[in-house]
Write an enzyme that holds these catalytic residues in place. Structure first.
Site, PDB file in Angstrom:
ATOM      1  N   GLU A 123      64.530 -28.772 -18.898  1.00 58.17           N
ATOM      2  CA  GLU A 123      65.530 -29.407 -19.747  1.00 58.17           C
ATOM      3  C   GLU A 123      65.173 -29.316 -21.227  1.00 58.17           C
ATOM      4  O   GLU A 123      66.034 -29.031 -22.060  1.00 58.17           O
ATOM      5  CB  GLU A 123      65.723 -30.868 -19.330  1.00 58.17           C
ATOM      6  N   HIS A 160      73.427 -24.721 -23.208  1.00 62.01           N
ATOM      7  CA  HIS A 160      72.281 -25.269 -22.474  1.00 62.01           C
ATOM      8  C   HIS A 160      72.188 -24.615 -21.094  1.00 62.01           C
ATOM      9  O   HIS A 160      71.107 -24.182 -20.672  1.00 62.01           O
ATOM     10  CB  HIS A 160      72.453 -26.783 -22.350  1.00 62.01           C
ATOM     11  N   GLU A 161      73.315 -24.528 -20.408  1.00 63.66           N
ATOM     12  CA  GLU A 161      73.318 -23.908 -19.078  1.00 63.66           C
ATOM     13  C   GLU A 161      73.034 -22.409 -19.156  1.00 63.66           C
ATOM     14  O   GLU A 161      72.346 -21.849 -18.291  1.00 63.66           O
ATOM     15  CB  GLU A 161      74.655 -24.169 -18.374  1.00 63.66           C
ATOM     16  N   HIS A 173      69.391 -21.856 -19.228  1.00 66.99           N
ATOM     17  CA  HIS A 173      68.798 -21.888 -17.886  1.00 66.99           C
ATOM     18  C   HIS A 173      68.944 -20.531 -17.201  1.00 66.99           C
ATOM     19  O   HIS A 173      68.021 -20.052 -16.546  1.00 66.99           O
ATOM     20  CB  HIS A 173      69.479 -22.956 -17.029  1.00 66.99           C
TER      21      HIS A 173
END
EC number: 3.4.24.-
Length: 297
Positions: free
Chosen positions: A228, A144-145, A148
């Protein structure tokens, strides 16, 4: 489909950042009128302050944000093997350079990414995250990071954080100076011949002092929510195992808030670190909604 989502996210974010810059200018006009009786001077000063904040944050965002959140850098795999190798693996899959790795000493599980671009990025995880996540869950969070980082969300978040900080500074200066310094003089001026336009400008300026920080929080919320959802989808793509992130989100949803977190950085985290504390705006979509979207993938 994912490419289209990324492009749509970028377009929406550009619009939101433009609105953010307009808000900075309006706050500057309000502060300029209250302090100097000059809208133009206030606008120019606000733009300069906003630009300085943005330049400082973009050029040194990792060190600034990590210091604000008490992150300690780990230099090699021996210091935190599982975290280091997971970040290394997910960076390779995402085809981005290995980011700097930080640990935050907090029992609440959480993580975030920051930086200016994939070449100058960093990932931080709390000690609580490393304690309760299994391998697939940790991969889901780190992926997930990495999403980003890959999508340049980290730069957008840095700019939004800088502009929000500039607005907070301006409203604090304007409010304190006017109410405690020149407020009596201003009110006397209004009573002694201020026309309708002056009264209108005064009301506008006071309202901006009150409402601008709330508006800034709302814009940060909108930017964060866009990020998100897309990063969740990116995590599923990188790991090819949405169940890992789904399980991690369930644990994150049941976690206690972090004990010592910088509130202006809350939007950076994968899960709201201020949960259970009163906040007018939530920077994160509901965990249940994020899980529902992942389950439909």
């Amino acid at each position: 489909m994912l490419y289209q989502q990324i492009q749509s996210n970028k377009r929406r974010t550009i619009v939101l950042l433009f609105v953010f810059f307009i808000l900075v200018a309006l706050v500057g006009a309000a502060v300029g009128y209250l302090l100097l009786n000059s809208l133009e001077t206030g606008v120019v000063a606000a733009i300069v302050i906003g630009a300085i904040y943005t330049i400082i944050m973009v050029s040194n965002s990792t060190n600034v944000v990590m210091a604000m959140n008490h992150g300690h850098e780990i230099k090699n795999a021996d210091q935190a093997p599982e975290l280091w190798h997971t970040v290394e693996d997910m960076a390779m899959v995402a085809q981005v350079p290995m980011p700097r790795v930080f640990i935050i000493d907090d029992d609440s599980p959480n993580a975030f990414a920051t930086g200016n671009n994939p070449e100058h990025s960093a990932v931080a995880a709390t000690t609580g995250l490393l304690k309760i996540m299994n391998r697939s869950e940790l991969e889901g969070v780190i992926a997930h990071e990495m999403s980003h980082v890959r999508n340049y969300d980290i730069r957008i978040s840095t700019i939004a954080l800088a502009l929000a900080a500039a607005i907070t500074l301006l409203t604090n200066i304007g409010g304190n100076w006017w109410f405690w310094g020149s407020g009596d003089r201003r009110r006397n001026d209004d009573r002694n011949g201020g026309g309708g336009l002056q009264i209108l400008l005064l009301v506008f300026s006071i309202l901006m002092m009150v409402l601008a920080p709330l508006a800034a929080a709302a814009i940060q919320m909108a930017i964060s929510r866009n990020r998100e959802y897309l990063a969740d989808a990116g995590s599923a793509e990188l790991t090819r195992n949405p169940q890992g992130l789904i399980s991690a989100l369930r644990k994150l949803g049941n976690a206690q808030p972090m004990k010592d977190v910088d509130s202006s950085s809350a939007a950076l985290y994968i899960s709201n670190p201020l949960k259970n504390k009163e906040r007018l705006f939530d920077t994160h979509p509901p965990i249940e909604e994020r899980i529902d979207r992942l389950e439909k993938m």
